[in-house]
Design a protein around this motif. Sequence first.
Motif, PDB file in Angstrom:
ATOM      1  N   PHE A  85       7.242   7.273   6.849  1.00 56.91           N
ATOM      2  CA  PHE A  85       6.759   5.991   7.368  1.00 56.91           C
ATOM      3  C   PHE A  85       7.931   5.078   7.697  1.00 56.91           C
ATOM      4  N   ALA A  86       8.882   4.971   6.778  1.00 59.47           N
ATOM      5  CA  ALA A  86      10.039   4.096   6.996  1.00 59.47           C
ATOM      6  C   ALA A  86      10.828   4.514   8.233  1.00 59.47           C
ATOM      7  N   ALA A 104      -2.598   5.878   3.259  1.00 57.48           N
ATOM      8  CA  ALA A 104      -2.492   5.346   1.898  1.00 57.48           C
ATOM      9  C   ALA A 104      -3.873   5.049   1.323  1.00 57.48           C
ATOM     10  N   ARG A 105      -4.773   4.532   2.153  1.00 54.13           N
ATOM     11  CA  ARG A 105      -6.133   4.245   1.677  1.00 54.13           C
ATOM     12  C   ARG A 105      -6.848   5.522   1.252  1.00 54.13           C
ATOM     13  N   TRP A 163       0.803  -1.220   0.000  1.00 57.27           N
ATOM     14  CA  TRP A 163       0.000   0.000   0.000  1.00 57.27           C
ATOM     15  C   TRP A 163       0.838   1.273   0.000  1.00 57.27           C
ATOM     16  N   VAL A 164       2.153   1.195   0.262  1.00 53.37           N
ATOM     17  CA  VAL A 164       2.976   2.413   0.259  1.00 53.37           C
ATOM     18  C   VAL A 164       3.052   3.046  -1.133  1.00 53.37           C
ATOM     19  N   ARG A 165       2.643   2.311  -2.167  1.00 60.33           N
ATOM     20  CA  ARG A 165       2.656   2.894  -3.517  1.00 60.33           C
ATOM     21  C   ARG A 165       1.708   4.084  -3.616  1.00 60.33           C
ATOM     22  N   HIS A 166       0.765   4.185  -2.699  1.00 59.37           N
ATOM     23  CA  HIS A 166      -0.173   5.310  -2.686  1.00 59.37           C
ATOM     24  C   HIS A 166       0.363   6.519  -1.912  1.00 59.37           C
ATOM     25  N   LEU A 167       1.493   6.349  -1.246  1.00 62.76           N
ATOM     26  CA  LEU A 167       2.100   7.452  -0.494  1.00 62.76           C
ATOM     27  C   LEU A 167       3.085   8.198  -1.384  1.00 62.76           C
ATOM     28  N   VAL A 225      -0.606   0.942  11.034  1.00 63.56           N
ATOM     29  CA  VAL A 225      -2.050   1.180  10.902  1.00 63.56           C
ATOM     30  C   VAL A 225      -2.328   2.610  10.433  1.00 63.56           C
ATOM     31  N   SER A 226      -1.643   3.589  11.021  1.00 65.99           N
ATOM     32  CA  SER A 226      -1.932   4.978  10.653  1.00 65.99           C
ATOM     33  C   SER A 226      -1.466   5.302   9.233  1.00 65.99           C
ATOM     34  N   TRP A 227      -0.299   4.811   8.825  1.00 65.05           N
ATOM     35  CA  TRP A 227       0.179   5.084   7.464  1.00 65.05           C
ATOM     36  C   TRP A 227      -0.626   4.312   6.430  1.00 65.05           C
TER      37      TRP A 227
END
Length: 79
Positions: A21-22, A52-53, A9-13, A46-48
Amino acid sequence: MPLHDAFPWVRHLSEAETREFALELRGALSGDVEPEARRAAQSAIVSWRATARIHADPVQESDAARPLADGFGRVEVCG
């Protein structure tokens, strides 16, 4: 293992958000294996993931970017 493989899901960040996040996750995981450190890592994930969602859904992203019409409402001073 690349971050994108572990957390697809990090592709949306954005790049900056992915970096943040990292760093947050690394800080949480570099602590002890105490319950507090595990909770900090879980909280970061959970928060990141929620962020992303929101980015992944154009309607939610638009709603999140829109200013609140009434601010946060009336503030009462207690004490």
